[in-house]
Motif scaffolding. Structure first.
Motif, PDB file in Angstrom:
ATOM      1  N   LEU A  12      33.389   2.777  24.863  1.00 35.20           N
ATOM      2  CA  LEU A  12      33.158   3.786  23.827  1.00 35.20           C
ATOM      3  C   LEU A  12      33.188   5.190  24.442  1.00 35.20           C
ATOM      4  CD1 LEU A  12      32.448   4.675  20.955  1.00 35.20           C
ATOM      5  CD2 LEU A  12      30.042   4.160  21.492  1.00 35.20           C
ATOM      6  N   LEU A  13      32.527   5.379  25.573  1.00 39.57           N
ATOM      7  CA  LEU A  13      32.524   6.689  26.229  1.00 39.57           C
ATOM      8  C   LEU A  13      33.924   7.087  26.695  1.00 39.57           C
ATOM      9  CD1 LEU A  13      29.193   6.434  28.259  1.00 39.57           C
ATOM     10  CD2 LEU A  13      29.631   7.869  26.248  1.00 39.57           C
ATOM     11  N   ARG A  14      34.691   6.118  27.204  1.00 37.44           N
ATOM     12  CA  ARG A  14      36.085   6.400  27.612  1.00 37.44           C
ATOM     13  C   ARG A  14      36.907   6.863  26.410  1.00 37.44           C
ATOM     14  NH1 ARG A  14      35.605   2.229  31.275  1.00 37.44           N
ATOM     15  NH2 ARG A  14      36.156   0.662  29.752  1.00 37.44           N
ATOM     16  N   GLU A  15      36.779   6.134  25.305  1.00 40.87           N
ATOM     17  CA  GLU A  15      37.541   6.495  24.102  1.00 40.87           C
ATOM     18  C   GLU A  15      37.114   7.861  23.566  1.00 40.87           C
ATOM     19  OE1 GLU A  15      37.230   3.367  21.220  1.00 40.87           O
ATOM     20  OE2 GLU A  15      38.250   1.912  22.516  1.00 40.87           O
ATOM     21  N   MET A  16      35.830   8.142  23.618  1.00 43.24           N
ATOM     22  CA  MET A  16      35.345   9.443  23.152  1.00 43.24           C
ATOM     23  C   MET A  16      35.890  10.560  24.032  1.00 43.24           C
ATOM     24  SD  MET A  16      31.422   8.574  22.110  1.00 43.24           S
ATOM     25  CE  MET A  16      31.068  10.189  21.452  1.00 43.24           C
ATOM     26  N   GLY A  17      35.934  10.317  25.337  1.00 49.07           N
ATOM     27  CA  GLY A  17      36.482  11.316  26.256  1.00 49.07           C
ATOM     28  C   GLY A  17      37.953  11.586  25.993  1.00 49.07           C
ATOM     29  N   ALA A  18      38.710  10.520  25.781  1.00 48.74           N
ATOM     30  CA  ALA A  18      40.143  10.674  25.490  1.00 48.74           C
ATOM     31  C   ALA A  18      40.343  11.433  24.192  1.00 48.74           C
ATOM     32  CB  ALA A  18      40.815   9.301  25.425  1.00 48.74           C
ATOM     33  N   ALA A  19      39.556  11.101  23.175  1.00 42.86           N
ATOM     34  CA  ALA A  19      39.672  11.787  21.889  1.00 42.86           C
ATOM     35  C   ALA A  19      39.288  13.253  22.013  1.00 42.86           C
ATOM     36  CB  ALA A  19      38.789  11.095  20.846  1.00 42.86           C
ATOM     37  N   ALA A  20      38.250  13.540  22.773  1.00 43.56           N
ATOM     38  CA  ALA A  20      37.805  14.930  22.949  1.00 43.56           C
ATOM     39  C   ALA A  20      38.860  15.754  23.680  1.00 43.56           C
ATOM     40  CB  ALA A  20      36.476  14.969  23.698  1.00 43.56           C
ATOM     41  N   ARG A  21      39.551  15.141  24.649  1.00 51.04           N
ATOM     42  CA  ARG A  21      40.608  15.865  25.371  1.00 51.04           C
ATOM     43  C   ARG A  21      41.819  16.117  24.487  1.00 51.04           C
ATOM     44  NH1 ARG A  21      38.425  12.688  29.237  1.00 51.04           N
ATOM     45  NH2 ARG A  21      39.886  10.984  29.025  1.00 51.04           N
ATOM     46  N   GLU A  22      42.115  15.178  23.576  1.00 51.89           N
ATOM     47  CA  GLU A  22      43.287  15.325  22.711  1.00 51.89           C
ATOM     48  C   GLU A  22      43.083  16.362  21.612  1.00 51.89           C
ATOM     49  OE1 GLU A  22      44.624  11.610  21.096  1.00 51.89           O
ATOM     50  OE2 GLU A  22      44.722  10.695  23.081  1.00 51.89           O
ATOM     51  N   CYS A  23      41.948  16.293  20.936  1.00 56.24           N
ATOM     52  CA  CYS A  23      41.792  17.158  19.762  1.00 56.24           C
ATOM     53  C   CYS A  23      40.507  17.980  19.778  1.00 56.24           C
ATOM     54  CB  CYS A  23      41.871  16.340  18.477  1.00 56.24           C
ATOM     55  SG  CYS A  23      40.560  15.118  18.329  1.00 56.24           S
ATOM     56  N   GLU A  24      39.766  17.940  20.900  1.00 60.79           N
ATOM     57  CA  GLU A  24      38.528  18.694  21.058  1.00 60.79           C
ATOM     58  C   GLU A  24      37.506  18.387  19.963  1.00 60.79           C
ATOM     59  OE1 GLU A  24      38.866  22.793  22.079  1.00 60.79           O
ATOM     60  OE2 GLU A  24      40.722  22.465  23.184  1.00 60.79           O
TER      61      GLU A  24
END
Length: 136
Positions: free
Chosen positions: A12-24
Motif C-alpha cells: 500500500l505504501l509503495r502504491e501510494m508513493g508511486a501515485a504521489a510521484r505521478e500526480c502529486e
C-alpha cells in the motif's frame, strides 16, 4: 535481520508513493485502504503530514531518526528502521496490547517518506546522540 511491516502495508505504501510521484495526489482508493488498515490513526497521521510535522534528522555518520510534532504539541522520536515510536500509544496499543500495527506518529513518518514531505535537519553526531538520550 530487518524488521518488516506486513506485506499488505508495504505494498500500500509503495502504491501510494508511486501515485504521489505521478500526480502529486493520493487517489481516494488508496486513502480508503489506508483507513481500512489503520482506522482512525490514518486520518490523524495524514493530518500530521499535512501540517508538515515530520522531520528527518540526520548526522554525518549516517544515523537517521525522525521527530514528529504530535497534535498535543509534544515531540516524539521515531526510528523507522525498527518501527519504534517514543509515544505512549505505541507502547500501549502496539507493543502491549497488539491492537495496532503502528501509532499515528510512525504512520506519519512512513506517509511523509512516500509523499516526500519530510522536513530535513542535519545535526552533529553529538547532537543526534543528545536527541536519542533525551529523557521524556
Amino acid at each position: 535481520m530487518a524488521v518488516a511491516l506486513p506485506e499488505v502495508v508495504e505494498e500500500l505504501l509503495r502504491e501510494m508513493g508511486a501515485a504521489a510521484r505521478e500526480c502529486e495526489r493520493i487517489p481516494d482508493d488508496h486513502l480508503l485502504s489506508l483507513k481500512f488498515v489503520f482506522g482512525s490513526s490514518a486520518v490523524q497521521a495524514l493530518d500530521l503530514v499535512d501540517r508538515q510535522s515530520v522531520t528527518l534528522i540526520s548526522s554525518p555518520s549516517g544515523r537517521r531518526v525522525y521527530q514528529v510534532l504530535g497534535s498535543s504539541g509534544k515531540t516524539y522520536t521515531c526510528l523507522a528502521s525498527c518501527h519504534y515510536c517514543s509515544c505512549p500509544a505505541f507502547a500501549f496499543s502496539v507493543l502491549r496490547k497488539s491492537d495496532s500495527l503502528l501509532c499515528k506518529h510512525l504512520l506519519a513518518v512512513y506517509l511523509s517518506q512516500v509523499m516526500r514531505t519530510c522536513q530535513q535537519l542535519s545535526v552533529s553526531d553529538k547532537q543526534l546522540t543528545d536527541i536519542l538520550m533525551e529523557k521524556k
